[in-house]
Design a protein around this motif. Structure first.
Motif, PDB file in Angstrom:
ATOM      1  N   SER A 188     -22.588   0.619  25.000  1.00 43.40           N
ATOM      2  CA  SER A 188     -22.904  -0.713  24.500  1.00 43.40           C
ATOM      3  C   SER A 188     -23.493  -0.616  23.093  1.00 43.40           C
ATOM      4  CB  SER A 188     -23.921  -1.378  25.431  1.00 43.40           C
ATOM      5  OG  SER A 188     -24.468  -2.518  24.826  1.00 43.40           O
ATOM      6  N   ALA A 189     -23.120  -1.575  22.266  1.00 35.39           N
ATOM      7  CA  ALA A 189     -23.679  -1.636  20.914  1.00 35.39           C
ATOM      8  C   ALA A 189     -25.193  -1.809  20.964  1.00 35.39           C
ATOM      9  CB  ALA A 189     -23.042  -2.781  20.142  1.00 35.39           C
ATOM     10  N   LYS A 190     -25.705  -2.451  22.013  1.00 38.50           N
ATOM     11  CA  LYS A 190     -27.149  -2.640  22.146  1.00 38.50           C
ATOM     12  C   LYS A 190     -27.885  -1.312  22.251  1.00 38.50           C
ATOM     13  CE  LYS A 190     -26.890  -7.200  24.227  1.00 38.50           C
ATOM     14  NZ  LYS A 190     -27.176  -8.027  25.382  1.00 38.50           N
ATOM     15  N   LEU A 191     -27.286  -0.347  22.951  1.00 44.81           N
ATOM     16  CA  LEU A 191     -27.911   0.970  23.071  1.00 44.81           C
ATOM     17  C   LEU A 191     -27.845   1.719  21.737  1.00 44.81           C
ATOM     18  CD1 LEU A 191     -29.349   3.012  24.858  1.00 44.81           C
ATOM     19  CD2 LEU A 191     -27.122   3.806  25.661  1.00 44.81           C
ATOM     20  N   ILE A 192     -26.741   1.567  21.043  1.00 42.25           N
ATOM     21  CA  ILE A 192     -26.599   2.220  19.734  1.00 42.25           C
ATOM     22  C   ILE A 192     -27.636   1.673  18.756  1.00 42.25           C
ATOM     23  CG2 ILE A 192     -25.071   2.528  17.745  1.00 42.25           C
ATOM     24  CD1 ILE A 192     -22.726   2.492  19.767  1.00 42.25           C
ATOM     25  N   GLU A 193     -27.901   0.366  18.813  1.00 40.59           N
ATOM     26  CA  GLU A 193     -28.858  -0.271  17.901  1.00 40.59           C
ATOM     27  C   GLU A 193     -30.263   0.304  18.014  1.00 40.59           C
ATOM     28  OE1 GLU A 193     -28.907  -4.499  18.453  1.00 40.59           O
ATOM     29  OE2 GLU A 193     -26.777  -4.698  17.975  1.00 40.59           O
ATOM     30  N   VAL A 194     -30.659   0.727  19.211  1.00 40.86           N
ATOM     31  CA  VAL A 194     -32.024   1.231  19.401  1.00 40.86           C
ATOM     32  C   VAL A 194     -32.083   2.752  19.347  1.00 40.86           C
ATOM     33  CG1 VAL A 194     -32.732  -0.781  20.739  1.00 40.86           C
ATOM     34  CG2 VAL A 194     -31.857   1.226  21.933  1.00 40.86           C
ATOM     35  N   SER A 195     -31.013   3.380  18.872  1.00 41.12           N
ATOM     36  CA  SER A 195     -30.919   4.840  18.847  1.00 41.12           C
ATOM     37  C   SER A 195     -30.654   5.342  17.427  1.00 41.12           C
ATOM     38  CB  SER A 195     -29.768   5.298  19.756  1.00 41.12           C
ATOM     39  OG  SER A 195     -29.936   4.796  21.049  1.00 41.12           O
TER      40      SER A 195
END
Length: 190
Positions: free
Chosen positions: A174-181
């Motif tokens: 998910s792009a959401k996980l990439i955003e916080v990584s």
């Protein structure tokens, strides 16, 4: 106090020794509490990865989380067995080495026999873990070919994701996980 005076220990020495012992005990207690909090956060991340990573058609009747090497989580992950992923109950398995691992959707590697192959830059030897999300707290895990590495930065647990390796495995993210990584490895901006 009289006991120590008879034994030749003065009251100031007794007080100093007592303070020193208390200080050491307090320091050890704080370190254990911080480590416990760190692994509570990591355990929560492991569960939340099941919401932000997609696996190709899941085989089997369970969603398997496998710990390889030591188990720094102790019993923190056991409560996950009451939860499901894609309508499959989660099961936790603990293995001594990577050769024992099979049918695991998420593999956490801790102080294992997995070593970085120095002859091949950015290559991590993880045997046959196809379609398995590989996660570890080992230093430079994601940078060395693992998928997600936990890194402590300014006393906070941060995620390092090797997007290239993750995508090559057939897993989706998910792009959401990439955003916080922090994305690491080659082709970081693909």
């Amino acid at each position: 106090m009289v006991l120590f005076v008879k034994d030749g220990l003065s009251t100031p020495l007794f007080v100093a020794v007592t303070r020193f012992v208390l200080l050491i005990s307090l320091t050890v207690g704080i370190a254990r509490a911080e480590e416990s909090l760190e692994y509570k956060i990591k355990a929560a991340y492991l569960y939340n990865f099941t919401k932000f990573i997609t696996w190709p058609a899941l085989q089997g009747t369970t969603f398997n989380i496998c710990l390889v090497g030591g188990d720094p989580f102790q019993d923190l992950l056991d409560s996950l067995e009451a939860k499901t992923v894609q309508d499959k109950p989660i099961r936790i398995f603990r293995y001594d080495n990577i050769k024992q691992v099979k049918n695991c959707q998420l593999v956490y590697l801790d102080n294992t026999d997995i070593r970085i192959n120095e002859a091949i830059p950015n290559a991590l030897l993880v045997a046959n873990l196809s379609n398995s999300l590989t996660v570890s707290s080992q230093p430079f895990f994601a940078e060395s070919g693992g998928m997600i590495g936990f890194a402590l930065e300014q006393e906070k647990v941060k995620l390092h994701i090797n997007l290239k390796v993750l995508k090559q495995s057939g897993l989706g993210i998910s792009a959401k996980l990439i955003e916080v990584s922090t994305v690491v490895g080659e082709d970081e901006h693909e």
